[in-house]
Enzyme design. Structure first.
Site, PDB file in Angstrom:
ATOM      1  N   ASP A  79       7.983  -1.448   9.700  1.00  0.00           N
ATOM      2  CA  ASP A  79       8.273  -2.872   9.676  1.00  0.00           C
ATOM      3  C   ASP A  79       7.125  -3.636   9.007  1.00  0.00           C
ATOM      4  OD1 ASP A  79       9.913  -5.149  10.606  1.00  0.00           O
ATOM      5  OD2 ASP A  79       8.171  -5.588  11.864  1.00  0.00           O
ATOM      6  N   GLU A 124       9.223  -1.437   4.682  1.00  0.00           N
ATOM      7  CA  GLU A 124       9.847  -2.732   4.417  1.00  0.00           C
ATOM      8  C   GLU A 124       8.874  -3.523   3.550  1.00  0.00           C
ATOM      9  OE1 GLU A 124      11.676  -6.599   6.803  1.00  0.00           O
ATOM     10  OE2 GLU A 124       9.918  -5.568   7.589  1.00  0.00           O
TER      11      GLU A 124
END
Length: 530
Positions: A210, A267
């Site tokens: 993330d 990401e």
């Protein structure tokens, strides 16, 4: 010297599971890991190679799991560690790999480290794991800088010190309950390494990282020059994409290299191709999400440019391209392309285009059913963006509504409880897995056939894309193969009139051909000898 054998993930079809919304096994209205395990055969039938599971570790759920209080345990909401172990075993038994979300940029405010930092007071080692700073102005009344939260509002919150008086501020680029970690403190990486190894030793096949372009903060935390947009930022935003984030990724890769079959997927919200490519250098991430197709209208020129940009960016480091049309943050492509029948037709066409491209593909749960975004009433919205933006941004709940499995009314087999964590609309009745499974014309049958062809034919093995001449409003490319061998041709018609098919034998079309021509809002695969 022969080329090394390709890794499993270089051409894999990943299926993203938003666990709250996939399947509920215990009747509390929230999806869980046993629900996922119970429905693995749906993924086998679909033909996917791996799943990526959004966060399921221990969390107060202020941001639905992205506020992690214990990164090395499974939250009871999702069934605890035993349920995770059952999932790993059942998935591997079916030949499906399992990747998890990890959240290195921040923790939950309920994390023991942050609680210790609050109790310890200013200037302590406990506070050095985060970004605690004195405020500006008289009595420190103003935040340390002008940064804003990605979710809206200031990126700083003032704490009450142990003596009961207002004191320092802490940084949170997301919600107030997600304080940012200070990666300049070596304890932070040491703990993250423990987390990676903990899950890898338990059979996890990799991680989606993330905010992989976060973690590193600029020295001195200078003010931002421009006001940030909610849920968006530019490449020169001081909050993200700082050069020394790459040293962090090299350290992570050194850990991952001890598990050579595992994968990291970052990401990476970075627009500049050269800067994006730095994240997928050989000693950093294995894969980096490139989100250009999620920001593209159904327009031939835009689609062509997005695909070519993505290919160019990956080629800078000889990396594997990644492709996705939707996820839990950006909304569903059916709605983006116009909703209703036209949205479905265009979504089919874009799925065919995406699956024709070389590299790794990510499908978001419900995409294979043609689910649209759902207009939800104000009172059920849960995304922190809704409140933090002063109720001006509705957030991402619209694309997180639970999956419809069976039946004619909510909760459509998702749960035994009608009180699902987000309400399900009545018109999902036409989109259930049960209804689509045996319908050869359904979106689900279309996805199953496309993935089967992609996995089973040599035309999809080449790594190159050659663009061919195409009528206005259309695009055509081929995947060149060795001389004398069959190659793939993909054509997409985003124009208003049917177009003539390229030379070749039709493998699959997203819509019925019209007098041998490709109608608007559709795509086709053909095979031919190059």
């Amino acid at each position: 010297m022969t080329d090394p054998a390709p890794m499993w993930w270089q051409s894999a079809v990943f299926y993203q599971v938003y666990p709250r919304s996939f399947a509920d096994s215990d009747g509390d209205g929230v999806g869980d890991l046993d629900g996922l395990t119970d429905h693995l055969d749906h993924l086998v039938d679909l033909g996917v190679d791996a799943i990526w599971i959004n966060p399921v570790t221990v969390s107060p759920m202020a941001d639905h799991g992205y506020d992690v209080a214990d990164p090395r345990d499974i939250d009871p909401l999702f069934g605890g560690m035993a349920a995770f172990e059952r999932l790993i075993a059942a998935a591997h038994e079916r030949g499906i790999r399992v990747t998890m979300d990890v959240v290195p940029n921040h923790t939950s405010s309920a994390h023991p480290w942050f609680q210790a930092a609050l109790a310890a007071g200013p200037g302590t080692e406990a506070r050095d794991r985060y970004f605690f700073r004195d405020g500006r102005g008289p009595d420190g009344l103003l935040p340390p800088n002008n940064w804003e939260s990605v979710f809206g509002g200031p990126a700083w919150t003032r704490v009450v010190e142990p003596d009961g008086h207002p004191g320092q501020w802490y940084l949170h680029l997301f919600d107030t309950e997600q304080p940012d970690l200070n990666w300049d403190n070596p304890e932070v990486f040491d703990d993250f390494e423990k987390t990676l190894r903990f899950w890898l030793e338990r059979g996890v096949d990799g991680f989606r990282i993330d905010v992989a372009h976060g973690m590193a903060k600029p020295e001195g935390l200078p003010d931002a020059a421009d006001e940030a947009e909610i849920l968006r930022h530019t490449d020169d935003d001081p909050r993200f994409n700082r050069p020394h984030v790459h040293a962090i990724h090299r350290d992570i890769r050194a850990v991952m290299d001890d598990y050579p079959d595992a994968v990291t997927i970052g990401e990476v919200w970075v627009q500049d191709n050269a800067q994006w490519a730095e994240y997928v250098r050989p000693d950093e991430l294995h894969l980096g999400f490139n989100f250009r197709l999620t920001r593209t209208e159904f327009d031939a020129t835009e689609i062509h440019n997005a695909v070519q940009n993505s290919l160019d960016a990956a080629a800078l480091e000889n990396a594997t391209p990644t492709w996705t049309l939707a996820n839990h943050d950006v909304g569903r492509e059916v709605s983006r392309y116009g909703d209703g029948e036209i949205g479905l037709r265009r979504a089919r066409a874009m799925a065919l285009l995406m699956l024709a491209l070389p590299g790794t593909v990510f499908i978001y749960n419900g995409q294979e059913l043609g689910l649209p975004d759902v207009d939800l009433p104000d009172e059920v919205l849960q995304d922190p963006t809704w409140e933090r933006s002063g109720r001006t941004e509705r957030g991402r709940d619209r694309c997180r509504v639970p999956m419809p499995w069976s039946g004619d009314a909510p909760p459509f087999g998702f749960s035994t409880s009608a009180d699902t964590w987000l309400p399900m609309p009545d018109d999902f009745a036409a989109l259930t897995v049960e209804r689509q499974r045996n319908d050869p014309e359904s979106m689900l049958s279309f996805f199953r056939r496309a993935i089967e062809i992609r996995k089973g034919r040599a035309e999809f093995q080449g790594g190159d894309v050659d663009w061919l001449s195409a009528p206005k409003g259309a695009l055509i490319f081929r995947r060149p193969n060795l001389p004398g061998e069959s190659e793939l041709v993909c054509a997409l018609n985003a124009g208003r009139r049917p177009i003539a098919l390229p030379r070749g034998e039709v493998l699959l079309a997203s819509a019925p051909l019209i007098d041998g021509q490709l109608p608007p809002d559709s795509a086709v695969w053909l095979t031919r000898v190059g």
